[in-house]
Scaffold this motif. Structure first.
Motif, PDB file in Angstrom:
ATOM      1  N   ASN A   1      -0.245   3.682  -2.464  1.00 53.04           N
ATOM      2  CA  ASN A   1      -1.465   4.413  -2.140  1.00 53.04           C
ATOM      3  C   ASN A   1      -1.205   5.480  -1.071  1.00 53.04           C
ATOM      4  OD1 ASN A   1      -2.281   1.579  -3.042  1.00 53.04           O
ATOM      5  ND2 ASN A   1      -4.233   2.658  -3.144  1.00 53.04           N
TER       6      ASN A   1
ATOM      7  N   ALA B   1      -9.368   6.252   2.004  1.00 50.42           N
ATOM      8  CA  ALA B   1      -9.800   5.237   1.042  1.00 50.42           C
ATOM      9  C   ALA B   1      -9.308   3.854   1.454  1.00 50.42           C
ATOM     10  CB  ALA B   1      -9.284   5.588  -0.358  1.00 50.42           C
ATOM     11  N   VAL B   2      -8.081   3.772   1.939  1.00 47.95           N
ATOM     12  CA  VAL B   2      -7.514   2.463   2.300  1.00 47.95           C
ATOM     13  C   VAL B   2      -8.163   1.925   3.585  1.00 47.95           C
ATOM     14  CG1 VAL B   2      -5.390   1.229   2.935  1.00 47.95           C
ATOM     15  CG2 VAL B   2      -5.353   2.897   1.089  1.00 47.95           C
TER      16      VAL B   2
ATOM     17  N   SER C   1      -8.046  -3.818   3.359  1.00 45.36           N
ATOM     18  CA  SER C   1      -6.814  -3.043   3.510  1.00 45.36           C
ATOM     19  C   SER C   1      -6.807  -2.177   4.762  1.00 45.36           C
ATOM     20  CB  SER C   1      -6.608  -2.168   2.265  1.00 45.36           C
ATOM     21  OG  SER C   1      -7.737  -1.337   2.054  1.00 45.36           O
TER      22      SER C   1
ATOM     23  N   GLN D   1     -11.721   0.236   3.157  1.00 42.03           N
ATOM     24  CA  GLN D   1     -11.846  -1.103   2.580  1.00 42.03           C
ATOM     25  C   GLN D   1     -11.483  -2.139   3.633  1.00 42.03           C
ATOM     26  OE1 GLN D   1     -12.706  -1.490  -0.687  1.00 42.03           O
ATOM     27  NE2 GLN D   1     -12.761   0.737  -0.956  1.00 42.03           N
TER      28      GLN D   1
ATOM     29  N   TYR E   1       0.806  -1.226   0.000  1.00 45.81           N
ATOM     30  CA  TYR E   1       0.000   0.000   0.000  1.00 45.81           C
ATOM     31  C   TYR E   1       0.835   1.271   0.000  1.00 45.81           C
ATOM     32  CZ  TYR E   1      -3.818  -3.194   0.711  1.00 45.81           C
ATOM     33  OH  TYR E   1      -4.715  -4.206   0.537  1.00 45.81           O
TER      34      TYR E   1
END
Ligand SMILES: *[C@@H]1O[C@H](CO)[C@@H](O)[C@H](O)[C@H]1NC(C)=O
Ligand SMILES: *[C@@H]1O[C@H](CO)[C@@H](O)[C@H](O)[C@H]1NC(C)=O
Ligand SMILES: *[C@@H]1O[C@H](CO)[C@@H](O)[C@H](O)[C@H]1NC(C)=O
Ligand SMILES: *[C@@H]1O[C@H](CO)[C@@H](O)[C@H](O)[C@H]1NC(C)=O
Length: 188
Positions: A57, A148-149, A155, A152, A54
């Motif tokens: 990201n 955003a991570v 994640s 989810q 990640y």
């Protein structure tokens, strides 16, 4: 002069001194920021390798902090970056639950609570004066990526770990490289 007049003058000087110490230019108290860093560092283990995927990201913009010791003008930016990182992180901690159990985030609860208390103090009290700084630094893309991570389920745990890693970096770099940007004389 009578002793009581001398005493009054001394007391007066002391209180002026105390005011000067208690109300520096908008500076965050170094000791509290340091303690906040230590709590974050000590509340969990190292950044998990499985979360490295990640990194594309979530990558904190390193350039937000000057790479050489800051001058007075730049100190304002340093203080603001610390303030804003803690403030945005606080909003996330308030809004989303940490995933628990296996594969979740297993931070030391006491240290995490203590961290949240100091975070709140730094943002709501010490850093209030920073809330109106117009910074040239933009952390919003970083924080929307973190959001955003962590939204989810797959994640989320990694998102929180990355946020913790980056907060540790911000606090540590600011304290080490820009030691003079913090207030060190205040009691806390
Ligand atoms: C502080 O440093 C920046 C970048 O090096 C520079 O542009 C600015 O003029 C300096 N300000 C002062 C007050 O020295
Ligand atoms: C911040 O920027 C806005 C718009 O660019 C401006 O209206 C405002 O006065 C600025 N605030 C400070 C504290 O400089
Ligand atoms: C945000 O995520 C995008 C990809 O989803 C990436 O290109 C960008 O570099 C990230 N920005 C930050 C500040 O993490
Ligand atoms: C990570 O970024 C990629 C693009 O680089 C994107 O497709 C993916 O959805 C992002 N993952 C999360 C959990 O935000």
């Amino acid at each position: 002069m009578t002793p009581s007049v001398v005493l009054l003058i001394v007391l007066h000087l002391c209180s002026l001194q105390l005011m000067a110490v208690a109300m520096p230019r908008c500076w965050l108290p170094g000791k509290v920021v340091q303690e906040t860093h230590h709590l974050l560092r000590d509340m969990g283990t190292r950044f998990p390798v499985q979360c490295l995927v990640y990194n594309s990201n979530i990558s904190f913009p390193d350039s937000a902090l000057p790479s050489t010791p800051a001058n007075r003008t730049q100190c304002r930016q340093v203080s603001w970056v610390v303030y804003e990182s803690l403030r945005e992180a606080g909003l996330l901690f308030g809004e989303y639950d940490l995933p628990a159990g296996e594969g979740g985030v297993n931070w030391d609860e006491q240290k995490f609570d203590d961290f949240l208390n100091l975070q709140d103090r730094l943002v709501e009290q010490d850093g209030r004066c920073l809330s109106r700084v117009n910074s040239s630094v933009d952390l919003s893309s970083y924080f929307s990526n973190v959001t955003a991570v962590i939204q989810q389920p797959d994640s989320a745990a990694c998102g929180w770990q990355a946020l913790r890693r980056d907060l540790i970096w911000v606090l540590k770099s600011a304290l080490q490289r820009h030691h003079n940007c913090f207030g060190w004389s205040q009691a806390h």
